[in-house]
Design a protein around this motif. Sequence first.
Motif, mmCIF file in Angstrom:
data_model
loop_
_atom_site.group_PDB
_atom_site.id
_atom_site.type_symbol
_atom_site.label_atom_id
_atom_site.label_comp_id
_atom_site.label_asym_id
_atom_site.label_seq_id
_atom_site.Cartn_x
_atom_site.Cartn_y
_atom_site.Cartn_z
ATOM 1 N N ASP A 28 0.831 -1.295 -0.068
ATOM 2 C CA ASP A 28 -0.177 0.002 -0.260
ATOM 3 C C ASP A 28 0.707 1.121 0.041
ATOM 4 O OD1 ASP A 28 1.000 -0.088 2.471
ATOM 5 O OD2 ASP A 28 -0.956 -0.634 3.572
ATOM 6 N N TYR A 29 2.190 1.114 0.029
ATOM 7 C CA TYR A 29 2.980 2.396 0.188
ATOM 8 C C TYR A 29 3.072 2.890 -1.276
ATOM 9 C CZ TYR A 29 7.101 0.077 -2.338
ATOM 10 O OH TYR A 29 7.524 -0.605 -3.282
ATOM 11 N N ILE A 30 2.465 1.943 -2.410
ATOM 12 C CA ILE A 30 2.246 2.874 -3.599
ATOM 13 C C ILE A 30 0.681 2.799 -3.949
ATOM 14 C CG2 ILE A 30 2.338 2.532 -6.265
ATOM 15 C CD1 ILE A 30 5.071 1.078 -5.914
ATOM 16 N N LEU A 64 5.048 -4.705 -13.510
ATOM 17 C CA LEU A 64 6.301 -5.657 -13.125
ATOM 18 C C LEU A 64 6.972 -5.280 -11.925
ATOM 19 C CD1 LEU A 64 8.073 -5.445 -16.541
ATOM 20 C CD2 LEU A 64 7.202 -7.578 -15.732
ATOM 21 N N GLN A 65 6.775 -3.863 -11.391
ATOM 22 C CA GLN A 65 7.565 -3.433 -10.203
ATOM 23 C C GLN A 65 9.005 -3.972 -10.293
ATOM 24 O OE1 GLN A 65 6.626 -1.053 -8.556
ATOM 25 N NE2 GLN A 65 4.498 -0.980 -9.613
ATOM 26 N N SER A 66 9.397 -4.699 -9.119
ATOM 27 C CA SER A 66 10.751 -5.067 -8.988
ATOM 28 C C SER A 66 11.520 -5.981 -10.126
ATOM 29 C CB SER A 66 11.449 -5.052 -7.490
ATOM 30 O OG SER A 66 11.397 -4.404 -6.839
ATOM 31 N N ILE A 67 10.435 -6.675 -10.654
ATOM 32 C CA ILE A 67 11.103 -7.678 -11.676
ATOM 33 C C ILE A 67 11.476 -6.697 -13.134
ATOM 34 C CG2 ILE A 67 9.951 -9.278 -13.627
ATOM 35 C CD1 ILE A 67 7.842 -10.222 -11.313
ATOM 36 N N SER A 162 1.400 7.543 -9.459
ATOM 37 C CA SER A 162 0.881 7.100 -8.106
ATOM 38 C C SER A 162 2.456 6.996 -7.424
ATOM 39 C CB SER A 162 -0.070 6.093 -8.008
ATOM 40 O OG SER A 162 0.092 5.470 -6.843
ATOM 41 N N GLU A 163 3.106 6.152 -8.122
ATOM 42 C CA GLU A 163 4.391 6.138 -7.296
ATOM 43 C C GLU A 163 5.395 7.307 -7.178
ATOM 44 O OE1 GLU A 163 6.823 2.705 -8.608
ATOM 45 O OE2 GLU A 163 8.304 3.093 -6.852
ATOM 46 N N PHE A 164 5.435 8.006 -8.672
ATOM 47 C CA PHE A 164 6.203 9.061 -8.601
ATOM 48 C C PHE A 164 5.646 10.166 -7.697
ATOM 49 C CE2 PHE A 164 7.494 13.427 -10.508
ATOM 50 C CZ PHE A 164 8.752 12.753 -10.685
ATOM 51 N N LEU A 169 11.480 7.794 -0.538
ATOM 52 C CA LEU A 169 12.842 6.923 -0.318
ATOM 53 C C LEU A 169 13.425 6.929 -1.533
ATOM 54 C CD1 LEU A 169 13.686 5.956 2.389
ATOM 55 C CD2 LEU A 169 12.262 3.676 2.038
ATOM 56 N N ASN A 170 13.030 6.502 -2.583
ATOM 57 C CA ASN A 170 13.580 6.530 -3.741
ATOM 58 C C ASN A 170 14.333 7.862 -4.563
ATOM 59 O OD1 ASN A 170 13.207 3.734 -4.223
ATOM 60 N ND2 ASN A 170 11.326 3.814 -5.329
ATOM 61 N N ARG A 171 13.646 9.037 -3.966
ATOM 62 C CA ARG A 171 14.043 10.158 -4.140
ATOM 63 C C ARG A 171 15.410 10.433 -3.494
ATOM 64 N NH1 ARG A 171 9.300 11.799 -5.340
ATOM 65 N NH2 ARG A 171 9.070 12.997 -7.306
ATOM 66 N N ALA A 193 11.759 7.928 -15.043
ATOM 67 C CA ALA A 193 12.009 6.758 -15.981
ATOM 68 C C ALA A 193 11.858 5.283 -14.951
ATOM 69 C CB ALA A 193 13.424 6.704 -16.570
ATOM 70 N N TYR A 194 12.417 5.442 -13.836
ATOM 71 C CA TYR A 194 12.235 4.035 -13.010
ATOM 72 C C TYR A 194 10.723 3.847 -12.682
ATOM 73 C CZ TYR A 194 12.658 1.577 -8.718
ATOM 74 O OH TYR A 194 12.638 0.383 -7.941
ATOM 75 N N THR A 195 9.958 5.045 -12.397
ATOM 76 C CA THR A 195 8.681 4.601 -11.906
ATOM 77 C C THR A 195 8.027 4.075 -12.909
ATOM 78 O OG1 THR A 195 8.150 7.007 -11.989
ATOM 79 C CG2 THR A 195 8.385 5.907 -9.920
ATOM 80 N N MET A 245 14.980 -12.326 -4.504
ATOM 81 C CA MET A 245 13.804 -12.379 -3.633
ATOM 82 C C MET A 245 14.202 -11.384 -2.472
ATOM 83 S SD MET A 245 11.901 -14.204 -5.664
ATOM 84 C CE MET A 245 10.743 -14.761 -4.415
ATOM 85 N N TYR A 246 14.916 -10.428 -2.871
ATOM 86 C CA TYR A 246 15.396 -9.399 -1.798
ATOM 87 C C TYR A 246 16.239 -10.150 -0.574
ATOM 88 C CZ TYR A 246 11.090 -7.421 -3.806
ATOM 89 O OH TYR A 246 10.103 -7.020 -4.690
ATOM 90 N N ASP A 247 15.733 -9.690 0.681
ATOM 91 C CA ASP A 247 16.485 -10.230 1.838
ATOM 92 C C ASP A 247 16.162 -11.694 2.188
ATOM 93 O OD1 ASP A 247 14.390 -8.603 2.397
ATOM 94 O OD2 ASP A 247 15.200 -8.321 4.393
ATOM 95 N N GLY A 263 8.218 -8.787 -7.266
ATOM 96 C CA GLY A 263 7.984 -7.438 -7.457
ATOM 97 C C GLY A 263 6.931 -7.347 -6.272
ATOM 98 N N VAL A 264 6.664 -6.037 -5.825
ATOM 99 C CA VAL A 264 5.653 -5.656 -4.781
ATOM 100 C C VAL A 264 4.243 -5.639 -5.323
ATOM 101 C CG1 VAL A 264 7.027 -4.566 -3.104
ATOM 102 C CG2 VAL A 264 6.065 -3.303 -5.164
ATOM 103 N N SER A 265 4.211 -5.947 -6.702
ATOM 104 C CA SER A 265 2.789 -6.032 -7.415
ATOM 105 C C SER A 265 2.352 -7.432 -6.899
ATOM 106 C CB SER A 265 2.545 -5.967 -8.668
ATOM 107 O OG SER A 265 3.707 -6.590 -9.252
HETATM 108 N N1 LIG Z 1 10.220 -4.471 -4.474
HETATM 109 C C1 LIG Z 1 9.610 -3.812 -5.574
HETATM 110 O O1 LIG Z 1 8.704 -4.202 -6.408
HETATM 111 C C2 LIG Z 1 9.860 -2.043 -5.408
HETATM 112 C C3 LIG Z 1 9.626 -1.414 -6.812
HETATM 113 C C4 LIG Z 1 8.829 -0.311 -6.452
HETATM 114 N N2 LIG Z 1 8.477 0.497 -7.721
HETATM 115 C C5 LIG Z 1 9.632 0.663 -5.642
HETATM 116 O O2 LIG Z 1 10.686 1.166 -6.106
HETATM 117 O O3 LIG Z 1 9.535 0.747 -4.431
#
Ligand SMILES: NC(=O)CC[C@H](N)C(=O)O
Length: 310
Positions: A28-30, A64-67, A162-164, A169-171, A193-195, A245-247, A263-265
């Motif tokens: 829900d952070y996006i 896709l998010q992080s994918i 919405s993410e932009f 944090l990404n900024r 570009a990233y979002t 798969m992150y941490d 990805g977080v989707s």
């Molecule tokens: N883990 C993710 O899928 C993160 C991607 C998301 N767009 C972010 O930067 O927060």
Amino acid sequence: MKKIITKDILEAWLDNVRPYAKDGKVADYIPALARSNPEDLAVAVVDLEDECVSAGALESQFTLQSISKVLSLAQALLDNGEDYVFERVGMEPSGDPFHSIYKLEQLNPSKPLNPMINAGALAVTNMIHGVTPDEKVGRLLSFIHDLTDDQSIRYNEEVSSSEFGTAYLNRSLCYYMKQHGVISGSVEENLDAYTKQCAIEVNIHHLARIGAIFANEGKDLNSGRQILPRHLARICKTFMVTCGMYDASGSFAIRVGIPAKSGVSGAVVGSVNGYGGIAVYGPALDDRGNSVVGLKLLELLSNRYDLSIF
Ligand SMILES: NC(=O)CC[C@H](N)C(=O)O
């Protein structure tokens, strides 16, 4: 693969794992992702002959998010070569959450540990050739059109904006890296570009096909055309094993043993050399940001069909 994995099997297994969705929470952070339906589950397997077996909410579209980080890495490597890319982003797992800024400050020189954490991915997006964010994303989309054999794939503007609008944090990661010379140019444009890359929208079949092309050493499944050189496909798959798969990449490697990226989707893509691609979608996430149902289903499939690469 299609001889052993049938639609009936996938449907039965989706039903088995369905109850686990309640153990997770949609991201829900996006803001736009908070509206995903945790009941929408889908799975697809594409073999090296481009045959697809799938089950569940096949009409669901998700971002896709992080994918996208695997694909932007491939694009940046195609554009710049390995030396340039790995001078600016490392090859080691971080063991920290994907959005962490902690190690950036600890390391000297300050350089993101790998391209699968947000800091590394933001640096990778910065390296993709293109004057404007849309040009960069357009080039990434062309690559994805080749991988999926579908020219209609676009990014979802509602999700990207919405993410932009909320990506504080990404900024911060970008500004930190700009200060230290890891990225150049406009931070806002890099984030744009990233979002947009994260908001590229696909279905489960597209995603499994992407996994299959990586499993096919970068070659198109029908024409055999080398879309991505074999050694670059190999670099991407290795990052999927160590950081995909992150941490939770270590426990995933032990339990499932498939190069995979989540990805977080709520989507996860897996790639098994010589076998094919597997994609799972289930938007309810665990506390690391991985799809709860996706992990369960990949574990079942891997154990039942002996897919671990180890
Ligand atoms: N883990 C993710 O899928 C993160 C991607 C998301 N767009 C972010 O930067 O927060």
